[in-house]
Design an enzyme around this catalytic site. Structure first.
Site, PDB file in Angstrom:
ATOM      1  N   PRO A   2       0.783  -1.231   0.000  1.00  0.00           N
ATOM      2  CG  PRO A   2      -0.952  -1.581   1.493  1.00  0.00           C
ATOM      3  CD  PRO A   2       0.354  -2.142   1.041  1.00  0.00           C
ATOM      4  CD  GLU A   3       4.346   2.705  -3.551  1.00  0.00           C
ATOM      5  OE1 GLU A   3       4.383   3.783  -4.163  1.00  0.00           O
ATOM      6  OE2 GLU A   3       5.057   1.729  -3.873  1.00  0.00           O
ATOM      7  NE  ARG A 114       6.348 -10.367   3.695  1.00  0.00           N
ATOM      8  CZ  ARG A 114       6.851 -10.097   2.513  1.00  0.00           C
ATOM      9  NH1 ARG A 114       7.626  -9.053   2.359  1.00  0.00           N
ATOM     10  NH2 ARG A 114       6.587 -10.840   1.482  1.00  0.00           N
TER      11      ARG A 114
END
Length: 275
Positions: A2-3, A114
DNA sequence: ACGAGGTCCTGCGAGC
DNA sequence: TGCTCGCAGGACCTCG
């Protein structure tokens, strides 16, 4: 990962469904993503809070609460925000970091494999100082070439690294920095301070275009990114350099090159077009 | 003040 | 086949 376009998509999906909802029975399954707050305090402040609206700032999804607090999710690499209709299945609970009732039987879940992502709960003052440290939004209409020049000209660092520096410009990460530099035909390793006005103007246009195109495509799903409705983005099919090392350049056919010399991140570029 | 490099975290793919 | 190893990455930290 996600940017800006991915978080924008998540927020657009979630905002109409979350605005006005009241949080109930929040649970936090993993505490290592919390920043600046304990699990107990966060749970106390969330339980019963009402969501006023959902917004985006840089790569953060922000739930603005009636209390004045903001619940700030930074999905990092593998985070996603999803609404589930009822009790979570084992698969849905897997990797769930935070879950909360939002009215009826629905659950809002922050999931992160993560856990590079982070969660903050900031009051008005905390938010003000937090957002002040982040640069301007590149998709904002006020963000013009002069603003871009002002943000990048002071650094001799590689332009790609500078684009990804959140203090200078908000929301740009590895994918869109790489794509914008390709579109603008600029070498990613060029010192930012060496860019002339024509290059800065090309970069400005390329950055706006690639981010706008990616938002229209609902983001880039390489692996874990999911929209706010659990679907995949589609911009991955429109990537011109990211993840395409060795493939022919769409402009000149030269095999795309790859380097790890900038910020120890993978950078793919065309050594012929971008110089 | 700036730049370089290490750290977090887990799944997956490469290689033996 | 089954194991180990290294890589992916954004933000933040420390060191020089």
């Amino acid at each position: 990962m996600p940017e800006l376009p991915e978080v924008e998509t998540i927020v657009r999906d979630l905002a109409p469904r979350l605005a006005g909802s009241r949080l109930s029975s929040p649970r936090i399954h993993k505490t290592d993503v919390l920043r600046g707050i304990s699990r107990g305090r966060m749970l106390r402040l969330l339980d019963g809070a009402r969501i006023r609206c959902v917004t985006r700032r840089a790569k953060h999804a922000v739930l603005e609460l009636d209390s004045g607090h903001r619940l700030v999710f930074q999905p990092g690499m593998t985070g996603s925000l999803l609404i589930y209709p009822g009790r979570l299945t084992a698969e849905q609970r897997r990797y769930a970091v935070l879950e909360t009732g939002i009215g009826g039987r629905e659950k809002l879940v922050y999931r992160d494999v993560r856990r590079i992502g982070t969660i903050r709960l900031l009051d008005e003052r905390g938010w003000a100082s937090y957002t002040d440290r982040i640069g301007p939004e590149p998709v904002d209409p006020d963000f013009d070439p002069v603003e871009l020049a002002a943000r990048i000209s002071g650094s001799r660092q590689a332009i790609k690294k500078v684009l990804m520096d959140q203090r200078r410009i908000a929301g740009v990460g590895n994918i869109y920095a790489s794509e914008a530099l390709f579109r603008a035909r600029i070498d990613p390793s060029r010192p930012a301070s060496h860019l002339g006005t024509p290059e800065t103007e090309r970069l400005h246009r390329a950055l706006k275009e690639v981010l706008t195109d990616a938002i229209a495509a609902r983001g880039t799903t390489v692996r874990d990114y999911r929209t706010g409705t659990g679907g995949s983005g589609s911009f991955q099919s429109l990537l011109q350099v990211y993840g395409r090392a060795g493939e022919p350049c769409v402009r000149c056919g030269t095999p795309l090159a790859e380097t790890h010399a900038i910020d120890a991140r993978q950078t793919v570029f065309c050594w012929r077009c971008q110089s």
